[in-house]
Design an enzyme around this catalytic site. Structure first.
Site, PDB file in Angstrom:
ATOM      1  N   LYS A 186     -46.083  35.849 -12.132  1.00 18.76           N
ATOM      2  CA  LYS A 186     -45.203  34.887 -11.471  1.00 18.76           C
ATOM      3  C   LYS A 186     -44.488  34.042 -12.523  1.00 18.76           C
ATOM      4  O   LYS A 186     -45.132  33.489 -13.424  1.00 18.76           O
ATOM      5  CB  LYS A 186     -45.993  33.977 -10.534  1.00 18.76           C
ATOM      6  CG  LYS A 186     -45.121  32.919  -9.838  1.00 18.76           C
ATOM      7  CD  LYS A 186     -45.947  31.938  -9.029  1.00 18.76           C
ATOM      8  CE  LYS A 186     -45.063  30.874  -8.409  1.00 18.76           C
ATOM      9  NZ  LYS A 186     -45.843  29.800  -7.742  1.00 18.76           N
TER      10      LYS A 186
ATOM     11  N   HIS B 103     -44.786  28.371 -15.268  1.00 20.10           N
ATOM     12  CA  HIS B 103     -43.850  27.458 -14.620  1.00 20.10           C
ATOM     13  C   HIS B 103     -43.155  26.596 -15.665  1.00 20.10           C
ATOM     14  O   HIS B 103     -43.804  26.081 -16.579  1.00 20.10           O
ATOM     15  CB  HIS B 103     -44.575  26.545 -13.632  1.00 20.10           C
ATOM     16  CG  HIS B 103     -45.194  27.274 -12.480  1.00 20.10           C
ATOM     17  ND1 HIS B 103     -46.319  28.051 -12.616  1.00 20.10           N
ATOM     18  CD2 HIS B 103     -44.826  27.359 -11.170  1.00 20.10           C
ATOM     19  CE1 HIS B 103     -46.630  28.570 -11.438  1.00 20.10           C
ATOM     20  NE2 HIS B 103     -45.739  28.181 -10.549  1.00 20.10           N
TER      21      HIS B 103
END
Length: 249
Positions: free
Chosen positions: A166, A139
């Site tokens: 991700k 992230h």
């Protein structure tokens, strides 16, 4: 494709994951009773929101409640660190200890592990030995890196043994969102791992709706509480994703 509890992630329409972000069990109960949960294919327990989560009794209680309430829907356990937008103040030993405890509990189906943490390879290996899947996540709440950087993060997740990679990044302008979606498309073409790609904030909201067109296997919709900027209510997201999938299969 990654299958868990008869949900085939990466096959057909992108799966909708709804994060549960609450400070205690009572708040979790309220969120799990909401209509947005009915639209979820997957439930994510954002454990970093839970007060005193390092206490094993607290952890046991929240795990048992989430598992029971989710029914046959898969559960992702996520202990998001403050470095990557969460509430957990990172401590390497405690991070590993909590995630391994959860894996050994067999109460969840997938654990989200940040790929830039310490001891990442051994932690993922040990979790998978307990039959739990892995999302290897990265992230960035500051910017949207270049395509090669994003591809490298996906590659790292694959090398470390994750089942799904991700990447969630922050756009400043619309072209940043386009770059994220291009990166996911390229990653899907060259990788042997499923991809989740998210461009955060309102600027990046199209990635949550149309990310599946470019190869993103899961999208995140919210209840009354967002776990990241730009999330769309799960009920609205479900309709939009289904429409996009019909016109752009």
């Amino acid at each position: 494709m990654y299958e868990t509890r008869n949900v085939r992630i990466g096959e057909g329409i992108p799966k909708i994951c709804v994060p549960i972000c609450a400070e205690n069990i009572d708040a979790c109960v309220k969120l799990m009773d909401g209509k947005e949960i009915e639209c979820a294919d997957i439930i994510e327990l954002r454990a970093d929101w839970i007060e005193n989560i390092e206490n094993k009794n607290t952890l046991d209680e929240i795990l048992k409640f989430t598992r029971k309430s989710a029914g046959e829907k898969p559960v992702i356990f996520t202990l998001r660190t403050s470095e990557e937008g969460g509430k957990f103040e990172y401590n390497a030993e405690l991070y590993c200890d909590i995630n391994m405890y959860v894996a050994q509990s067999r109460m969840v189906d997938i654990i989200d592990i940040e790929i830039e943490r310490e001891h990442i390879e051994s932690l993922i290996k040990n979790i998978k030995e307990n039959g739990v899947g892995i999302i290897g996540s990265y992230h960035n709440f500051s910017c949207t890196p270049e395509v090669d950087f994003i591809l490298e993060k996906v590659r790292c997740a694959e090398i470390y043994g994750a089942d799904i990679a991700k990447v969630a990044v922050m756009p400043k302008i619309k072209s940043d969102t386009a770059r994220l979606m291009l990166s996911i498309r390229k990653a899907e073409e060259i990788s042997n791992i499923l991809i989740i790609g998210v461009s955060m904030s309102d600027v990046g909201s199209i990635s949550r709706v149309a990310g599946g067109v470019f190869g993103s296997a899961v999208t995140f919709g919210c209840t009354d509480v967002e776990s990241a900027p730009g999330q769309i209510r799960a009920s609205e997201l479900k309709k939009a994703v289904e429409y996009i999938h019909r016109v752009c299969p």
